[in-house]
Scaffold this motif. Sequence first.
Motif: not given
Length: 72
Positions: A16-19, A49-51, A55-59
């Motif tokens: 999440v931090i990296v994204l 858009k993919k990033i 980020t939403v999925v990882c969060g």
Amino acid sequence: MQAILPILQIVISIAVIVLILLQQRGTALGSAFGGGEGSFYATRRGIEKKIFWATVVCGSLFIILAILILLT
């Protein structure tokens, strides 16, 4: 299982931090109120858009893992 969840949560938190750091720069607080140059609405396209969705999925995974750790 109880030992795997915290390790998995650490890995997801690093992702999440990296994204978040990879997302577009220059969107300061002033642009939220209509100030600054280049204040226009732009849609996300391509890799941006993919990033964003990664980020939403990882969060979401991070929150789900936190709840699972709390319940176990």
